[in-house]
Design a protein around this motif. Sequence first.
Motif, PDB file in Angstrom:
ATOM      1  N   ALA A  12     -23.321 -19.083  16.863  1.00 20.66           N
ATOM      2  CA  ALA A  12     -24.451 -18.204  17.150  1.00 20.66           C
ATOM      3  C   ALA A  12     -25.682 -18.715  16.427  1.00 20.66           C
ATOM      4  N   CYS A  14     -27.851 -16.887  15.149  1.00 24.63           N
ATOM      5  CA  CYS A  14     -28.234 -15.989  14.081  1.00 24.63           C
ATOM      6  C   CYS A  14     -27.035 -15.733  13.176  1.00 24.63           C
ATOM      7  N   TYR A 124     -17.437  -9.385  22.845  1.00 23.94           N
ATOM      8  CA  TYR A 124     -18.653  -9.316  23.663  1.00 23.94           C
ATOM      9  C   TYR A 124     -19.334 -10.668  23.649  1.00 23.94           C
ATOM     10  N   LEU A 135     -19.452 -14.073  21.674  1.00 22.15           N
ATOM     11  CA  LEU A 135     -19.639 -13.605  20.295  1.00 22.15           C
ATOM     12  C   LEU A 135     -18.437 -12.771  19.846  1.00 22.15           C
ATOM     13  N   GLY A 136     -18.586 -11.457  19.821  1.00 18.46           N
ATOM     14  CA  GLY A 136     -17.523 -10.567  19.339  1.00 18.46           C
ATOM     15  C   GLY A 136     -17.769 -10.187  17.894  1.00 18.46           C
ATOM     16  N   GLY A 138     -17.564 -10.531  14.507  1.00 15.23           N
ATOM     17  CA  GLY A 138     -17.148 -11.576  13.564  1.00 15.23           C
ATOM     18  C   GLY A 138     -17.007 -11.050  12.157  1.00 15.23           C
ATOM     19  N   SER A 167     -14.824 -14.691  14.298  1.00 12.84           N
ATOM     20  CA  SER A 167     -15.725 -15.030  13.191  1.00 12.84           C
ATOM     21  C   SER A 167     -16.362 -16.410  13.321  1.00 12.84           C
ATOM     22  N   GLY A 170     -18.203 -18.068  10.262  1.00 16.69           N
ATOM     23  CA  GLY A 170     -18.676 -17.123   9.239  1.00 16.69           C
ATOM     24  C   GLY A 170     -17.570 -16.612   8.336  1.00 16.69           C
ATOM     25  N   ARG A 173     -18.124 -11.484   5.947  1.00 17.93           N
ATOM     26  CA  ARG A 173     -18.555 -10.583   4.880  1.00 17.93           C
ATOM     27  C   ARG A 173     -20.043 -10.248   4.969  1.00 17.93           C
ATOM     28  N   ASP A 308     -28.268  -2.778  14.980  1.00 15.83           N
ATOM     29  CA  ASP A 308     -28.363  -4.085  14.335  1.00 15.83           C
ATOM     30  C   ASP A 308     -29.643  -4.235  13.517  1.00 15.83           C
TER      31      ASP A 308
HETATM   32  P1  AMP Z   1     -25.939 -10.343  14.432  1.00 16.40           P
HETATM   33  O1  AMP Z   1     -26.991 -11.317  14.060  1.00 16.40           O
HETATM   34  O2  AMP Z   1     -25.592  -9.398  13.323  1.00 16.40           O
HETATM   35  O3  AMP Z   1     -26.168  -9.676  15.739  1.00 16.40           O
HETATM   36  O4  AMP Z   1     -24.604 -11.197  14.611  1.00 16.40           O
HETATM   37  C1  AMP Z   1     -24.425 -12.123  15.646  1.00 16.40           C
HETATM   38  C2  AMP Z   1     -22.989 -12.563  15.689  1.00 16.40           C
HETATM   39  O5  AMP Z   1     -22.636 -13.242  14.485  1.00 16.40           O
HETATM   40  C3  AMP Z   1     -21.970 -11.430  15.839  1.00 16.40           C
HETATM   41  O6  AMP Z   1     -20.917 -11.930  16.624  1.00 16.40           O
HETATM   42  C4  AMP Z   1     -21.509 -11.206  14.415  1.00 16.40           C
HETATM   43  O7  AMP Z   1     -20.236 -10.636  14.354  1.00 16.40           O
HETATM   44  C5  AMP Z   1     -21.519 -12.630  13.876  1.00 16.40           C
HETATM   45  N1  AMP Z   1     -21.683 -12.687  12.415  1.00 16.40           N
HETATM   46  C6  AMP Z   1     -22.777 -12.358  11.688  1.00 16.40           C
HETATM   47  N2  AMP Z   1     -22.544 -12.550  10.374  1.00 16.40           N
HETATM   48  C7  AMP Z   1     -21.279 -13.022  10.259  1.00 16.40           C
HETATM   49  C8  AMP Z   1     -20.445 -13.410   9.159  1.00 16.40           C
HETATM   50  N3  AMP Z   1     -20.873 -13.357   7.904  1.00 16.40           N
HETATM   51  N4  AMP Z   1     -19.197 -13.817   9.451  1.00 16.40           N
HETATM   52  C9  AMP Z   1     -18.732 -13.874  10.706  1.00 16.40           C
HETATM   53  N5  AMP Z   1     -19.453 -13.535  11.775  1.00 16.40           N
HETATM   54  C10 AMP Z   1     -20.722 -13.104  11.566  1.00 16.40           C
END
Ligand code: AMP
Length: 534
Positions: A12, A14, A124, A135-136, A138, A167, A170, A173, A308
Amino acid sequence: MHTGNSLKIGQALCTPGFYPAIVASRIPTVLWRGPDVKTGMPASLSPSQALPGWRLEHSYARLPELFHKPWKLAPVRAPRLVMLNRPLARTLGLDPDVLEREENAAVFAGNKLPDGATPLAQAYAGHQFGNFTGLGDGRALLLGEQITPEGARYDIQLKGSGRTPFSRGGDGRAALGPMLREWIISEAMHALEIPTTRSLAVAATGEWVERKERLPGAVLTRVAASHVRVGTFQWAAAHEAPDALQALADYTLRRHYPDLAEAGNPALALLDAVLERQAELVAHWLHVGFIHGVMNTDNMTLSGETIDYGPCAFLDHYDPATTFSSIDRGKRYAFANQPGIAQWNLARLAEALLPVLHPEQTRALDAANAAIHAFPDRFKRHWLAGFRAKLGLFTEEADDEKLSQTLLDWMEKTRADYTNTFLALSAESALETAHSADPAFGEWHAQWRARRSRQPQTGAEVVRLMRTRNPAVIPRNHKVEQALSAATDHDDLAPMERLLAVLAQPYAPGSVPPPEFLEPAPPSDTPYQTFCGT
Ligand code: AMP
Ligand code: MG
């Protein structure tokens, strides 16, 4: 299958890289208990008998397997409750006195399941800054859906609860600072009467997370009408799974728009209803100067709640091009782009829904196009209704949009503070006398006065209406940073507590918060920056 997308599971945009969990030696030791409103709830039983009141159901888990993976807790070293939202707990039918007991820190840190929980990670997809990705969850787990005493259903989700099958790189956490930040902004949005997910608890984990620097870890308990997103529909569409798509559409309709279940074309009714709620939501954001910052399609709910809270922030001076997010270099998610981006995201929802909109593809496309093209008018209606209230206008005139826009143009030119300009206008003394010596403002003020003279309401009525839409306080970026730094660097939650108390009453008539909460940030050489995925 018409999606225009091919499923790509990748990193991702982000998302941070892989960060191992490290044991923290110093984490805040204070528990913030929140404003307590006594209700008729019975006093707690003795510890051995006391139950918090969990009533968890699992309707989402009954959707096809494509949408979720059962998953497990990933215990942390030293759970400790840092924040508990007592009023929200009560609304959910939970007893805050019981939740506050030591053994429940383990629940909020993800070490122990609450009664009746069956954790799962949701699957998702999403367009992140325009790029389609699988994504999903994570770093989140859905524990179940709490049924409130009123019979409402809310997702209870742990965020920062460890790695899941989604994940990627990532660590699963979250750091304490960003979780407290989500708490502040989401609770402020709730007080601003803007639909939003909410924060029930923050628990420290007793472990470090590695970001640019080593930070104390935490888990946030998020409460949402649901976590069904535009990206959930994109996931079904990208898998070319029409039955799963139909099941998801039926589910979403029943959960969020039950009145439409009997509509002639339920999928089209769903699309229309989501367009309407999102038009209203984004108009609300613009009324209070909110910039979401990461309007990826996985961060847009079907319920119409804001979700978010990563890089979001509020405007100080009015500049429609404002972006705070460190990674939004193209200003895709700038303040004034938000309605256009909402429409773009909803077009992705419409694409995903095509197979269930109509059996004939051209008919499905025509219906989707008509719905999506109507979005700007829907948005404008909500935006204008809010601006009329912001300007104390009870009636409707053709030039009201122009009157609003002229003021905004003046604010942009003079870098006027967004919140304080509208607050200053919302005083009875400001109705007759312009508060700026600038002749351009004087000219606008004369037009505004003339416009108000054509409606029967008194000055007091005008001011009352204006104060329902012009908040006295927003979470000012520098105040948020001060509160977070006190909490995370000095174990001191008092500044956050003061800030939350002020943010809880943005529209209270006659109440003027201390000036420190009203003033924009002092001028600085470094522009304010926000971050996502932290
Ligand atoms: P977000 O920017 O919060 O919308 O996250 C985008 C995607 O990255 C989602 O699938 C989150 O579950 C995943 N994600 C964000 N931070 C982490 C992390 N520290 N570890 C694993 N997945 C993450
Ligand atoms: Mg997200």
